[in-house]
Design an enzyme around this catalytic site. Sequence first.
Site, PDB file in Angstrom:
ATOM      1  N   TRP A  80       0.830  -1.212   0.000  1.00 29.27           N
ATOM      2  CA  TRP A  80       0.000   0.000   0.000  1.00 29.27           C
ATOM      3  C   TRP A  80       0.860   1.256   0.000  1.00 29.27           C
ATOM      4  CZ3 TRP A  80      -2.309  -3.049   4.459  1.00 29.27           C
ATOM      5  CH2 TRP A  80      -3.384  -3.852   4.027  1.00 29.27           C
ATOM      6  N   GLU A 208       0.898 -14.331  11.450  1.00 35.20           N
ATOM      7  CA  GLU A 208      -0.133 -14.703  12.417  1.00 35.20           C
ATOM      8  C   GLU A 208      -1.053 -15.801  11.909  1.00 35.20           C
ATOM      9  OE1 GLU A 208      -2.367 -11.164  13.364  1.00 35.20           O
ATOM     10  OE2 GLU A 208      -0.826 -10.399  14.704  1.00 35.20           O
ATOM     11  N   GLU A 320       5.247  -7.848  16.721  1.00 34.48           N
ATOM     12  CA  GLU A 320       4.206  -6.868  16.428  1.00 34.48           C
ATOM     13  C   GLU A 320       3.443  -6.538  17.695  1.00 34.48           C
ATOM     14  OE1 GLU A 320       1.795  -7.558  12.655  1.00 34.48           O
ATOM     15  OE2 GLU A 320       0.200  -7.032  14.045  1.00 34.48           O
ATOM     16  N   ALA A 326      -7.034  -4.558  18.915  1.00 36.51           N
ATOM     17  CA  ALA A 326      -6.542  -5.507  17.907  1.00 36.51           C
ATOM     18  C   ALA A 326      -6.962  -5.150  16.484  1.00 36.51           C
ATOM     19  CB  ALA A 326      -6.998  -6.919  18.241  1.00 36.51           C
ATOM     20  N   TRP A 354       3.823  -1.919  15.688  1.00 39.01           N
ATOM     21  CA  TRP A 354       2.947  -1.702  14.542  1.00 39.01           C
ATOM     22  C   TRP A 354       2.315  -0.332  14.684  1.00 39.01           C
ATOM     23  CZ3 TRP A 354       2.221  -4.460  10.179  1.00 39.01           C
ATOM     24  CH2 TRP A 354       1.084  -4.217   9.411  1.00 39.01           C
ATOM     25  N   GLU A 361      -5.355   5.870  11.695  1.00 40.67           N
ATOM     26  CA  GLU A 361      -5.796   4.834  12.632  1.00 40.67           C
ATOM     27  C   GLU A 361      -4.824   4.881  13.804  1.00 40.67           C
ATOM     28  OE1 GLU A 361      -5.772   0.841  10.975  1.00 40.67           O
ATOM     29  OE2 GLU A 361      -3.599   0.769  10.901  1.00 40.67           O
TER      30      GLU A 361
HETATM   31  C1  IDC Z   1      -4.187  -4.018  10.107  1.00 33.90           C
HETATM   32  C2  IDC Z   1      -3.997  -2.584   9.694  1.00 33.90           C
HETATM   33  C3  IDC Z   1      -5.274  -2.088   9.055  1.00 33.90           C
HETATM   34  C4  IDC Z   1      -5.634  -3.015   7.911  1.00 33.90           C
HETATM   35  C5  IDC Z   1      -5.730  -4.456   8.404  1.00 33.90           C
HETATM   36  C6  IDC Z   1      -6.012  -5.457   7.311  1.00 33.90           C
HETATM   37  O1  IDC Z   1      -3.631  -1.818  10.823  1.00 33.90           O
HETATM   38  O2  IDC Z   1      -5.106  -0.757   8.597  1.00 33.90           O
HETATM   39  O3  IDC Z   1      -6.878  -2.628   7.367  1.00 33.90           O
HETATM   40  O4  IDC Z   1      -4.510  -4.811   9.009  1.00 33.90           O
HETATM   41  O5  IDC Z   1      -4.969  -5.550   6.428  1.00 33.90           O
HETATM   42  C7  IDC Z   1      -2.567  -7.674  13.182  1.00 33.90           C
HETATM   43  C8  IDC Z   1      -1.992  -7.847  11.839  1.00 33.90           C
HETATM   44  C9  IDC Z   1      -1.886  -6.523  11.106  1.00 33.90           C
HETATM   45  C10 IDC Z   1      -3.081  -5.654  11.408  1.00 33.90           C
HETATM   46  C11 IDC Z   1      -3.043  -5.301  12.901  1.00 33.90           C
HETATM   47  C12 IDC Z   1      -4.161  -4.365  13.333  1.00 33.90           C
HETATM   48  O6  IDC Z   1      -0.763  -8.512  11.826  1.00 33.90           O
HETATM   49  O7  IDC Z   1      -1.789  -6.784   9.746  1.00 33.90           O
HETATM   50  O8  IDC Z   1      -2.968  -4.478  10.642  1.00 33.90           O
HETATM   51  N1  IDC Z   1      -3.096  -6.536  13.653  1.00 33.90           N
HETATM   52  O9  IDC Z   1      -5.397  -4.946  13.108  1.00 33.90           O
HETATM   53  N2  IDC Z   1      -2.664  -8.588  14.118  1.00 33.90           N
HETATM   54  C13 IDC Z   1      -3.292  -8.071  15.177  1.00 33.90           C
HETATM   55  C14 IDC Z   1      -3.577  -6.751  14.906  1.00 33.90           C
END
Ligand code: IDC
Length: 395
Positions: A80, A208, A320, A326, A354, A361
């Site tokens: 992205w 994950e 992460e 979450a 992260w 966000e």
């Molecule tokens: C989230 C991004 C969000 C996006 C989503 C789907 O923050 O903007 O729309 O992914 O792609 C994870 C994941 C990580 C997630 C993050 C928050 O590894 O990719 O990013 N998250 O949801 N695991 C737990 C939380």
Amino acid sequence: KLGMKRTSKRLVAFALTLCMVIGLCPATAQIANAAEEKTPYEKYGDVKITTDATTGYRQLSDENGNPIQLKGMSTFGLQWTDGDWVLNDSAFDALAKDWKCDIVRLAMYVTEEGYADHPAELLNKMEQGIKMATDRGMYALIDWHVLSPGDPMSEKYLSAGESLIKTNKEFAKIKEEHPDYRGPQLFFAYLSEKYGDQGNVLFETANEPNGLGTEENAADTWKNKILPYHQSILDAIRTYDNDDKANIILCGTDNWSQFVDAPVANPVQDKQNAGDEQVMYGFHFYAGTHDVKTQEDGTYWLGEKIKSALKGGLAVFCSEWGTSEATGDGGPYINYSQRWLDFLKDNKISWCAWSLGRKTEISAAMKKDTPIEPTDHNNDGIPDWTMDELSITGN
Ligand code: IDC
């Protein structure tokens, strides 16, 4: 007395001269400062896992076996524009020298228009990130970002990037040598062959895994559904590594990297390093969802799993975590985050936060309009973002 006076006069004169010199040539003074500061790789060298003499736990260590804690940032999805923006020199300079990141995790989504759809482009971004981190003496964590679907063995992941054998000679060569290799094995074999001799490169084989089992049957789920995948990737990485120092391989665990103690009975086999396995297990937390202190007796669900993993002989890495819930949004939960960071520090657990997302966000460290190329605001020769330019999480 006189003598002392004379000495102090001399000292004052010397100090004044020094101030003038620094004032006149600020750049020189900064270069001297910068030169004194070692990069993370200069400090720690080829990181490895050793047994901590004090705790008896498997622990990330520097080249000499001293326990260390690497701290840094995870990129946002590199497919992205609000993720790949960070691949520029000023941004990486700021991360290395202003934020003092030890490590940058390069998050390569496979689905969601990632590597499966644009393999050559994403591979290129990954290699760009590795180079930019390496040039600045930072560690680079290569993340195969399994998220949705949650099964790393899903055909969507296995078939990803297989088409590269038609355009990329190295991929073609590896496939010829190992006709059984699928997408993630080709990807990791290729990167291992190319970067395996760099002690600053770590491999994260699956971000994950999720939706594969329950907490009650976590150990079986690990053994039957997740372990075979990680094992196949580790074998490919070790087969193609060109030197005899094994790079660390980080394996994500089930339930979005939370069942981190599930592998205790059946860890990944690292035959070339038997007895001194260079494997770690990933766990993730989001401060608004996974507090460290949720139970009345003062113990914490995820914290207990981490401790049980450590007691069971596994090395762990928090690749992460977020200040948010979450979902990536909500909060920020700064106090809970701090509590977690204290826990990680006390247990010498390395982490990546992260994210370096340039997105509205809460978990994103940047704002939607944070400058892509930070400038040097305080004239110290190092690009930086101002507090205003960053989100609360960034600050
Ligand atoms: C989230 C991004 C969000 C996006 C989503 C789907 O923050 O903007 O729309 O992914 O792609 C994870 C994941 C990580 C997630 C993050 C928050 O590894 O990719 O990013 N998250 O949801 N695991 C737990 C939380």
